[in-house]
Design an enzyme around this catalytic site. Structure first.
Site, PDB file in Angstrom:
ATOM      1  CE  LYS A 182       0.236  -3.305  12.417  1.00 24.81           C
ATOM      2  NZ  LYS A 182       0.025  -3.124  10.963  1.00 24.81           N
ATOM      3  CB  THR A 215      10.479  -1.639   6.995  1.00 23.97           C
ATOM      4  OG1 THR A 215      10.464  -0.198   7.105  1.00 23.97           O
ATOM      5  CG2 THR A 215      11.733  -2.176   7.667  1.00 23.97           C
ATOM      6  N   GLY A 217       5.693  -1.377   3.349  1.00 26.67           N
ATOM      7  CA  GLY A 217       4.657  -2.359   3.089  1.00 26.67           C
ATOM      8  C   GLY A 217       4.515  -3.454   4.117  1.00 26.67           C
ATOM      9  CB  THR A 218       6.132  -4.214   7.393  1.00 27.73           C
ATOM     10  OG1 THR A 218       6.000  -2.878   7.899  1.00 27.73           O
ATOM     11  CG2 THR A 218       7.553  -4.433   6.925  1.00 27.73           C
ATOM     12  N   GLY A 219       3.042  -3.453   7.106  1.00 32.26           N
ATOM     13  CA  GLY A 219       1.696  -3.540   7.668  1.00 32.26           C
ATOM     14  C   GLY A 219       0.710  -4.151   6.702  1.00 32.26           C
ATOM     15  CB  CYS A 220       0.168  -3.619   3.063  1.00 32.36           C
ATOM     16  SG  CYS A 220      -0.032  -1.829   3.049  1.00 32.36           S
TER      17      CYS A 220
END
Length: 271
Positions: A182, A215, A217-220
Protein backbone atom coordinates in the site's frame (compact mmCIF):
# COMPACT_ATOMS: atom_id res chain seq x y z
CA UNK A 1 -50.63 -14.97 10.46
CA UNK A 2 -47.12 -16.08 11.36
CA UNK A 3 -44.69 -16.17 8.49
CA UNK A 4 -41.21 -17.57 9.00
CA UNK A 5 -38.73 -15.83 6.77
CA UNK A 6 -35.21 -17.18 6.52
CA UNK A 7 -32.35 -15.55 4.70
CA UNK A 8 -28.73 -16.28 4.09
CA UNK A 9 -26.08 -13.61 4.33
CA UNK A 10 -22.32 -13.72 3.81
CA UNK A 11 -20.32 -13.88 7.04
CA UNK A 12 -16.83 -12.56 7.76
CA UNK A 13 -14.63 -12.77 10.85
CA UNK A 14 -12.31 -10.06 12.12
CA UNK A 15 -9.51 -10.94 14.53
CA UNK A 16 -8.20 -7.63 15.81
CA UNK A 17 -8.02 -5.11 18.63
CA UNK A 18 -10.73 -2.83 20.02
CA UNK A 19 -10.42 0.93 19.45
CA UNK A 20 -12.32 2.86 22.13
CA UNK A 21 -12.38 5.89 19.83
CA UNK A 22 -14.28 3.89 17.24
CA UNK A 23 -12.06 4.78 14.29
CA UNK A 24 -10.07 1.62 13.66
CA UNK A 25 -9.76 -2.00 14.75
CA UNK A 26 -12.80 -4.15 15.45
CA UNK A 27 -15.14 -1.17 15.31
CA UNK A 28 -14.00 -0.12 11.84
CA UNK A 29 -14.07 -3.70 10.60
CA UNK A 30 -17.62 -4.38 11.73
CA UNK A 31 -18.88 -1.13 10.21
CA UNK A 32 -17.16 -2.02 6.95
CA UNK A 33 -18.71 -5.49 6.95
CA UNK A 34 -22.13 -4.01 7.63
CA UNK A 35 -21.81 -1.50 4.77
CA UNK A 36 -21.16 -4.43 2.41
CA UNK A 37 -24.19 -6.37 3.73
CA UNK A 38 -21.91 -8.93 5.33
CA UNK A 39 -22.59 -10.22 8.86
CA UNK A 40 -19.59 -9.44 11.03
CA UNK A 41 -18.22 -11.74 13.69
CA UNK A 42 -15.19 -10.96 15.84
CA UNK A 43 -12.39 -12.18 18.06
CA UNK A 44 -10.85 -9.38 20.15
CA UNK A 45 -7.09 -9.64 20.67
CA UNK A 46 -6.53 -6.55 22.79
CA UNK A 47 -8.39 -3.60 24.25
CA UNK A 48 -7.01 -0.12 23.69
CA UNK A 49 -7.76 3.16 25.40
CA UNK A 50 -7.44 5.61 22.52
CA UNK A 51 -9.02 8.57 20.80
CA UNK A 52 -8.23 10.79 17.82
CA UNK A 53 -5.08 12.05 19.56
CA UNK A 54 -3.44 8.67 20.20
CA UNK A 55 -3.25 5.48 22.23
CA UNK A 56 -3.07 5.81 26.01
CA UNK A 57 -3.17 2.14 27.06
CA UNK A 58 -3.22 -1.35 25.55
CA UNK A 59 -4.31 -4.51 27.37
CA UNK A 60 -3.74 -7.87 25.67
CA UNK A 61 -6.31 -10.63 25.81
CA UNK A 62 -5.00 -14.02 26.99
CA UNK A 63 -4.23 -16.21 23.95
CA UNK A 64 -6.70 -18.77 25.30
CA UNK A 65 -9.46 -16.17 25.19
CA UNK A 66 -8.63 -15.32 21.58
CA UNK A 67 -8.68 -19.01 20.66
CA UNK A 68 -12.04 -19.49 22.40
CA UNK A 69 -13.59 -16.59 20.47
CA UNK A 70 -12.38 -17.90 17.11
CA UNK A 71 -13.55 -21.43 17.85
CA UNK A 72 -16.94 -20.26 19.11
CA UNK A 73 -17.57 -18.46 15.83
CA UNK A 74 -16.14 -20.92 13.33
CA UNK A 75 -17.54 -24.08 14.89
CA UNK A 76 -21.11 -22.72 14.75
CA UNK A 77 -21.27 -20.15 11.96
CA UNK A 78 -20.06 -20.71 8.43
CA UNK A 79 -17.67 -17.88 7.56
CA UNK A 80 -16.69 -17.07 4.00
CA UNK A 81 -13.69 -14.85 4.77
CA UNK A 82 -11.59 -13.56 7.65
CA UNK A 83 -9.11 -10.79 8.35
CA UNK A 84 -6.52 -10.12 11.00
CA UNK A 85 -5.47 -6.75 12.33
CA UNK A 86 -3.59 -5.84 15.50
CA UNK A 87 -2.44 -9.10 17.12
CA UNK A 88 -0.04 -7.36 19.53
CA UNK A 89 2.36 -10.10 20.66
CA UNK A 90 3.98 -13.34 19.56
CA UNK A 91 1.77 -15.53 21.76
CA UNK A 92 -1.46 -14.21 20.25
CA UNK A 93 -0.03 -14.35 16.71
CA UNK A 94 1.03 -17.98 17.18
CA UNK A 95 -2.37 -18.89 18.62
CA UNK A 96 -4.20 -17.27 15.70
CA UNK A 97 -1.97 -19.03 13.15
CA UNK A 98 -2.67 -22.38 14.82
CA UNK A 99 -6.41 -21.78 14.66
CA UNK A 100 -6.30 -20.70 11.01
CA UNK A 101 -4.67 -24.02 10.16
CA UNK A 102 -6.70 -26.20 12.51
CA UNK A 103 -10.07 -24.74 11.50
CA UNK A 104 -9.10 -24.40 7.83
CA UNK A 105 -10.05 -20.74 7.63
CA UNK A 106 -10.02 -19.67 3.99
CA UNK A 107 -9.97 -16.29 2.26
CA UNK A 108 -7.68 -14.91 4.96
CA UNK A 109 -6.68 -11.26 4.64
CA UNK A 110 -3.68 -10.42 6.82
CA UNK A 111 -3.17 -6.75 7.61
CA UNK A 112 0.30 -7.04 9.19
CA UNK A 113 -0.12 -4.32 11.79
CA UNK A 114 3.52 -3.78 12.69
CA UNK A 115 4.31 -0.17 11.82
CA UNK A 116 2.07 2.89 11.59
CA UNK A 117 1.78 4.99 8.44
CA UNK A 118 4.17 7.46 10.08
CA UNK A 119 6.85 4.81 10.63
CA UNK A 120 6.38 4.04 14.35
CA UNK A 121 6.86 0.34 15.18
CA UNK A 122 3.79 -1.00 17.01
CA UNK A 123 4.90 -4.52 18.03
CA UNK A 124 8.25 -5.91 19.19
CA UNK A 125 10.75 -7.83 17.06
CA UNK A 126 9.69 -11.25 18.38
CA UNK A 127 6.10 -10.53 17.36
CA UNK A 128 7.25 -9.36 13.92
CA UNK A 129 9.18 -12.61 13.42
CA UNK A 130 6.21 -14.75 14.46
CA UNK A 131 3.89 -12.80 12.17
CA UNK A 132 6.29 -13.20 9.27
CA UNK A 133 7.07 -16.88 9.83
CA UNK A 134 3.80 -18.31 11.17
CA UNK A 135 0.80 -16.27 9.98
CA UNK A 136 1.60 -14.46 6.75
CA UNK A 137 2.38 -17.69 4.82
CA UNK A 138 -1.21 -18.80 5.59
CA UNK A 139 -2.73 -15.64 4.08
CA UNK A 140 -4.64 -15.41 0.85
CA UNK A 141 -3.47 -11.80 0.66
CA UNK A 142 -1.19 -9.69 2.85
CA UNK A 143 -1.59 -5.89 2.85
CA UNK A 144 1.56 -4.20 4.21
CA UNK A 145 1.96 -0.44 4.19
CA UNK A 146 5.21 1.14 3.02
CA UNK A 147 7.07 0.64 6.30
CA UNK A 148 5.76 -2.87 6.89
CA UNK A 149 6.81 -3.82 3.36
CA UNK A 150 10.29 -2.51 4.17
CA UNK A 151 10.52 -4.85 7.15
CA UNK A 152 9.13 -7.85 5.26
CA UNK A 153 11.34 -7.31 2.19
CA UNK A 154 14.47 -5.78 3.68
CA UNK A 155 14.32 -2.97 1.11
CA UNK A 156 14.13 0.78 1.56
CA UNK A 157 10.98 1.94 -0.24
CA UNK A 158 10.91 5.43 -1.72
CA UNK A 159 9.51 4.90 -5.23
CA UNK A 160 6.91 2.81 -7.04
CA UNK A 161 9.72 0.64 -8.43
CA UNK A 162 10.82 -0.01 -4.85
CA UNK A 163 7.26 -1.07 -4.01
CA UNK A 164 7.25 -3.46 -6.96
CA UNK A 165 10.58 -4.97 -5.95
CA UNK A 166 9.37 -5.38 -2.37
CA UNK A 167 6.20 -7.14 -3.57
CA UNK A 168 8.34 -9.63 -5.52
CA UNK A 169 10.53 -10.37 -2.51
CA UNK A 170 7.63 -10.74 -0.07
CA UNK A 171 5.78 -13.05 -2.44
CA UNK A 172 8.85 -15.21 -3.04
CA UNK A 173 10.10 -15.40 0.53
CA UNK A 174 6.85 -15.67 2.47
CA UNK A 175 4.94 -17.87 -0.01
CA UNK A 176 1.77 -15.79 0.27
CA UNK A 177 -0.72 -15.99 -2.60
CA UNK A 178 -1.01 -12.23 -3.22
CA UNK A 179 0.90 -9.22 -1.92
CA UNK A 180 -0.67 -5.76 -1.89
CA UNK A 181 1.92 -3.12 -1.00
CA UNK A 182 0.00 0.00 0.00
CA UNK A 183 1.18 3.47 -0.91
CA UNK A 184 -0.72 5.50 1.66
CA UNK A 185 2.53 6.60 3.30
CA UNK A 186 4.35 7.31 0.05
CA UNK A 187 5.44 10.82 -0.93
CA UNK A 188 4.07 12.85 -3.83
CA UNK A 189 2.24 11.06 -6.63
CA UNK A 190 2.93 7.68 -5.03
CA UNK A 191 0.48 8.39 -2.21
CA UNK A 192 -2.53 6.13 -2.49
CA UNK A 193 -1.03 4.00 -5.26
CA UNK A 194 -0.99 0.28 -4.37
CA UNK A 195 1.03 -2.51 -5.98
CA UNK A 196 -0.60 -5.94 -6.48
CA UNK A 197 1.51 -9.03 -7.21
CA UNK A 198 0.29 -12.62 -7.41
CA UNK A 199 3.50 -14.24 -8.65
CA UNK A 200 2.70 -13.64 -12.29
CA UNK A 201 0.72 -10.44 -12.69
CA UNK A 202 1.86 -7.08 -11.40
CA UNK A 203 -0.89 -4.44 -11.20
CA UNK A 204 -0.56 -0.77 -10.29
CA UNK A 205 -3.83 0.21 -8.62
CA UNK A 206 -4.58 3.91 -8.53
CA UNK A 207 -7.39 6.05 -7.25
CA UNK A 208 -7.98 9.74 -6.73
CA UNK A 209 -6.11 11.36 -3.86
CA UNK A 210 -8.27 12.74 -1.08
CA UNK A 211 -6.83 15.69 0.83
CA UNK A 212 -7.86 15.13 4.45
CA UNK A 213 -6.13 14.78 7.80
CA UNK A 214 -8.86 12.41 8.97
CA UNK A 215 -7.44 9.08 7.83
CA UNK A 216 -7.58 7.04 11.04
CA UNK A 217 -8.48 3.43 10.33
CA UNK A 218 -7.78 3.35 6.59
CA UNK A 219 -5.64 0.20 6.78
CA UNK A 220 -8.18 -1.66 8.90
CA UNK A 221 -10.98 -0.52 6.63
CA UNK A 222 -9.23 -1.59 3.43
CA UNK A 223 -8.44 -5.10 4.69
CA UNK A 224 -11.97 -5.47 6.09
CA UNK A 225 -13.46 -4.36 2.77
CA UNK A 226 -11.33 -6.91 0.91
CA UNK A 227 -12.56 -9.63 3.28
CA UNK A 228 -16.17 -8.48 2.88
CA UNK A 229 -15.93 -8.59 -0.91
CA UNK A 230 -14.35 -12.04 -0.77
CA UNK A 231 -17.18 -13.19 1.51
CA UNK A 232 -19.62 -11.94 -1.12
CA UNK A 233 -17.97 -14.21 -3.70
CA UNK A 234 -15.84 -11.76 -5.64
CA UNK A 235 -12.49 -12.85 -7.06
CA UNK A 236 -9.44 -11.49 -5.28
CA UNK A 237 -8.43 -8.71 -7.67
CA UNK A 238 -12.03 -7.49 -7.95
CA UNK A 239 -12.32 -7.56 -4.16
CA UNK A 240 -9.22 -5.38 -3.86
CA UNK A 241 -10.35 -2.90 -6.51
CA UNK A 242 -13.77 -2.54 -4.90
CA UNK A 243 -12.19 -2.17 -1.47
CA UNK A 244 -9.95 0.65 -2.71
CA UNK A 245 -12.98 2.42 -4.18
CA UNK A 246 -14.82 2.04 -0.88
CA UNK A 247 -11.93 3.49 1.14
CA UNK A 248 -11.58 6.42 -1.27
CA UNK A 249 -15.27 7.25 -0.87
CA UNK A 250 -15.02 6.87 2.91
CA UNK A 251 -12.03 9.24 2.95
CA UNK A 252 -14.02 11.76 0.91
CA UNK A 253 -16.59 11.79 3.75
CA UNK A 254 -14.12 11.45 6.62
CA UNK A 255 -15.40 12.47 10.05
CA UNK A 256 -13.90 15.63 11.50
CA UNK A 257 -14.43 14.64 15.12
CA UNK A 258 -12.18 15.01 18.15
CA UNK A 259 -9.06 17.12 18.46
CA UNK A 260 -6.79 14.97 16.31
CA UNK A 261 -7.04 12.57 13.38
CA UNK A 262 -10.64 11.55 12.81
CA UNK A 263 -11.84 8.33 11.19
CA UNK A 264 -13.04 7.70 7.66
CA UNK A 265 -16.77 7.83 6.98
CA UNK A 266 -17.64 4.15 6.81
CA UNK A 267 -21.30 4.84 6.13
CA UNK A 268 -20.61 7.66 3.68
CA UNK A 269 -23.77 6.87 1.71
CA UNK A 270 -25.77 8.12 4.72
CA UNK A 271 -23.68 11.27 5.10
Amino acid sequence: MNTNITSTIPVALTIAGSDSGGGAGIQADLRTFAFHCVHGTSAITCVTAQNTLGVMRVDAMPPEAVIAQIQAVVEDISIQAAKTGMLLNKEIIAAVAEQVEALQINNLVVDPVMVSRTGAQLIDDDAVKTLRDALIPLATIVTPNRYEAQILSGLQINTLDDMRAAAHIIHRNLKVKVVLVKGGGMPGNGRGVDIWFDGQKMETLTTKQVDTKNTHGTGCTLSAAIAANLARGNDLLTAVRQAKEYVTNALSYALDIGKGQGPVGHFYALL
